[in-house]
Scaffold this active site. Structure first.
Site, PDB file in Angstrom:
ATOM      1  N   ASP A  53       0.831  -1.204   0.000  1.00 53.79           N
ATOM      2  CA  ASP A  53       0.000   0.000   0.000  1.00 53.79           C
ATOM      3  C   ASP A  53       0.872   1.265   0.000  1.00 53.79           C
ATOM      4  OD1 ASP A  53      -2.691   1.275   0.490  1.00 53.79           O
ATOM      5  OD2 ASP A  53      -1.678   1.944   2.312  1.00 53.79           O
ATOM      6  N   GLU A  98       1.625  -0.372  -4.902  1.00 54.96           N
ATOM      7  CA  GLU A  98       0.615   0.623  -5.283  1.00 54.96           C
ATOM      8  C   GLU A  98       1.319   1.945  -5.554  1.00 54.96           C
ATOM      9  OE1 GLU A  98      -3.259   3.143  -3.775  1.00 54.96           O
ATOM     10  OE2 GLU A  98      -1.665   2.629  -2.386  1.00 54.96           O
TER      11      GLU A  98
END
Ligand SMILES: *[C@@H]1O[C@H](CO)[C@@H](O)[C@H](O)[C@H]1NC(C)=O
Ligand SMILES: *[C@@H]1O[C@H](CO)[C@@H](O)[C@H](O)[C@H]1NC(C)=O
Ligand SMILES: *[C@@H]1O[C@H](CO)[C@@H](O)[C@H](O)[C@H]1NC(C)=O
Ligand SMILES: *[C@@H]1O[C@H](CO)[C@@H](O)[C@H](O)[C@H]1NC(C)=O
Length: 519
Positions: free
Chosen positions: A212, A248
């Protein structure tokens, strides 16, 4: 090419591009906010038999529990510690799920939130998923432990302490993203704690990580962390297998931080793909399906072997993150299925299928005021189980796009055509296209406002095939449309623009055997 060869020779983190999928499976499904218990059952009863390669799970780390608004989905992106109890279940349930999924050849990829802890305004107390005490104001997370020394505030140069300008790479990496307390990853102690967390999961049997907010971390810090990760568990993976890493990084162009800075570390999410595919299928800005002839690198996307691709993800399906209004979701089911069909038939990238829950959308000034709503839950906040209806769909607000026939069958299509080149491209210069994958599969799509009626070269062996969009191949026959391919590989296609699903797909596993069609 040279670079790739060198990276291989010197044993850099090259191996972290490989998702280690079993049985030639090719796609990941993101079971967003599902409970571990339900994922374990889904691996056994559905994902393995239908040919899904792996599951992206929601963050398993202890998170803050937010009560205003009531238990939003984004609370799980605000860690309190690396204890493994979350809204999806306990550590025991997590372990059981990883074991059961691995036992049927379905990999688990963990959504790892390592850039930050909870928001600076997260308060004090034990409003956390394991009931652990923390004090966000003092930056005190005793259960890791992290203290104020372990955060970046000294390094960040903005007055607010927040990222104010995405054109300043130092702000993007050293300041707070939407007030989230930013970990000082250049500190060895912080790296050690993150590595311990990830290695614990690797030793439990996970196959890799979606990392993330990677754009908000320095590639050099990530490299040090990834280099210290254990090899995958030899109980399920070959000796020396490195964890799969996909990062990401939202790069739609126009910012100084680019996805390519992360290519040496693993794969990267290709957000341009999601945004552009939505625009093409919606026919916005004069986009046409025929322009997909050079889809992939030809559209200035990253190299195929670096890309993780998706029609939508859990952020951009609700207007978060980036990608814009063009992004297609289950709310636009007809176009969504067409976009999913395109993605899964096309050779570019590693494909991720979204599996969502519904929420009560409420638009004001063009923004969904309810974009925060968490998964279907009981009054006490615990997440509801996923019930399966007699017709194999899901109940209680779980959308289960991965169980829609058109999507599930295209996941199988992709497995059948894996490794085959794009072939036999045809288009009408507008929104009718067709293409094959070597001699193993063929798809035809009609997104124009009139019927498609064409005889096309499919590249397939002659015979009778079941269309896997309108139905299935079942006990020697087709429940949907049937297609005749002649001995030269040619077939006649008719697709009404009024069809519920104006596309057709056939592959060598949907071919009827000779005996069943001559009987
Ligand atoms: C959280 O703190 C409250 C008040 O101190 C206490 O009553 C409660 O038992 C704690 N909860 C947990 C799960 O530790
Ligand atoms: C992973 O496997 C490789 C190849 O067998 C080996 O050289 C390396 O030391 C292993 N790494 C770890 C962290 O065990
Ligand atoms: C929450 O409520 C549900 C449904 O009544 C129940 O099954 C569950 O055990 C409750 N969970 C907790 C933590 O109280
Ligand atoms: C398109 O196909 C449908 C279904 O066969 C038919 O009813 C319709 O008349 C066709 N439209 C045109 C313009 O030919």
């Amino acid at each position: 090419m040279k670079l790739v060869v060198l990276a291989g020779l010197f044993g850099l983190t090259f191996g972290q591009n490989d998702p280690h999928m079993k049985h030639e499976r090719t796609s990941i499904v993101h079971l967003f906010e599902w409970r571990w218990e339900d994922i374990a059952t889904e691996c056994e009863r559905y994902l393995a038999p239908k040919g899904f390669g792996g599951v992206q799970i929601s963050p398993p780390s202890e998170s803050i529990v937010v009560t205003n608004p009531w238990q939003p989905w984004w609370q799980r992106y605000q860690p309190i510690s690396y204890n493994l109890c979350s809204r999806s279940g306990t550590e025991e349930e997590l372990k059981d799920m990883i074991t059961r999924c691995n036992n049927v050849g379905v990999n688990i990829y963990v959504d790892a939130v390592i850039n930050h802890m909870c928001g600076a305004g997260g308060g004090e107390g034990n409003h956390s998923s394991c009931g652990t005490y923390f004090n966000a104001h003092k930056k005190d997370f005793p259960s890791v432990p992290f203290s104020s020394w372990d955060f970046n505030d000294g390094k960040c140069k903005t007055a607010s302490g927040e990222i104010e300008n995405y054109n300043d790479i130092f702000q993007v990496r050293d300041c707070r993203l939407v007030s989230l307390l930013d970990l000082a990853m250049e500190k060895d102690y912080v790296r050690v704690k993150i590595v311990e967390y990830m290695n614990k999961l690797i030793d439990m049997g996970v196959a890799g990580f979606r990392v993330d907010a990677s754009k908000h971390m320095w590639p050099g810090d990530l490299s040090t962390i990834f280099d210290r990760l254990n090899n995958l568990s030899t109980r399920w993976f070959p000796t020396g297998s490195k964890p799969f890493i996909y990062q990401e990084v939202i790069d739609l162009g126009g910012e100084p931080i680019q996805a390519k800075e992360y290519f040496d570390l693993g794969r990267v999410t290709e957000f341009k793909y999601s945004s552009k595919l939505g625009a093409v299928v919606r026919k916005w800005k004069n986009e046409k399906l025929c322009y997909l002839k050079n889809w992939g690198e030809g559209w200035a996307f990253m190299p195929s072997d670096k890309a993780v691709v998706f029609v939508d993800n859990h952020d951009n399906q609700r207007g978060h993150g980036a990608g814009g209004a063009s992004v297609l979701t289950f709310w636009d089911a007809r176009l969504y299925k067409m976009a999913m069909g395109l993605m899964l038939a096309h050779p570019y990238g590693l494909t991720r299928v979204m599996s969502s829950y519904q929420w009560d959308r409420r638009f004001e000034n063009g923004k969904d005021q309810n974009d925060w709503i968490g998964p279907p839950s009981h009054g006490n906040g615990s997440t509801k189980a996923v019930p399966i209806n007699p017709d194999t769909t899901c109940g209680e607000g779980w959308v289960c796009e991965h169980r829609w026939r058109q999507i599930r069958n295209m996941v199988a299509f992709r497995n059948v055509v894996h490794g085959q080149p794009l072939s036999n491209w045809w288009d009408n210069s507008k929104n009718q296209i067709a293409f094959g994958r070597g001699s193993r599969g063929f798809t035809v799509i009609n997104n124009d406002d009139w019927n498609l009626s064409e005889t096309l070269n499919t590249g397939l062996p002659g015979g009778t095939y079941c269309d896997v969009i309108s139905g299935d191949k079942l006990s020697g026959g087709c429940t949907g449309k049937q297609l005749e391919v002649d001995k030269d590989g040619r077939a006649y296609f008719f697709i009404s623009n009024k069809d519920e699903d104006p596309f057709i797909a056939v592959h060598t596993d949907s071919k009827l055997s000779k005996s069943s069609c001559t009987l």
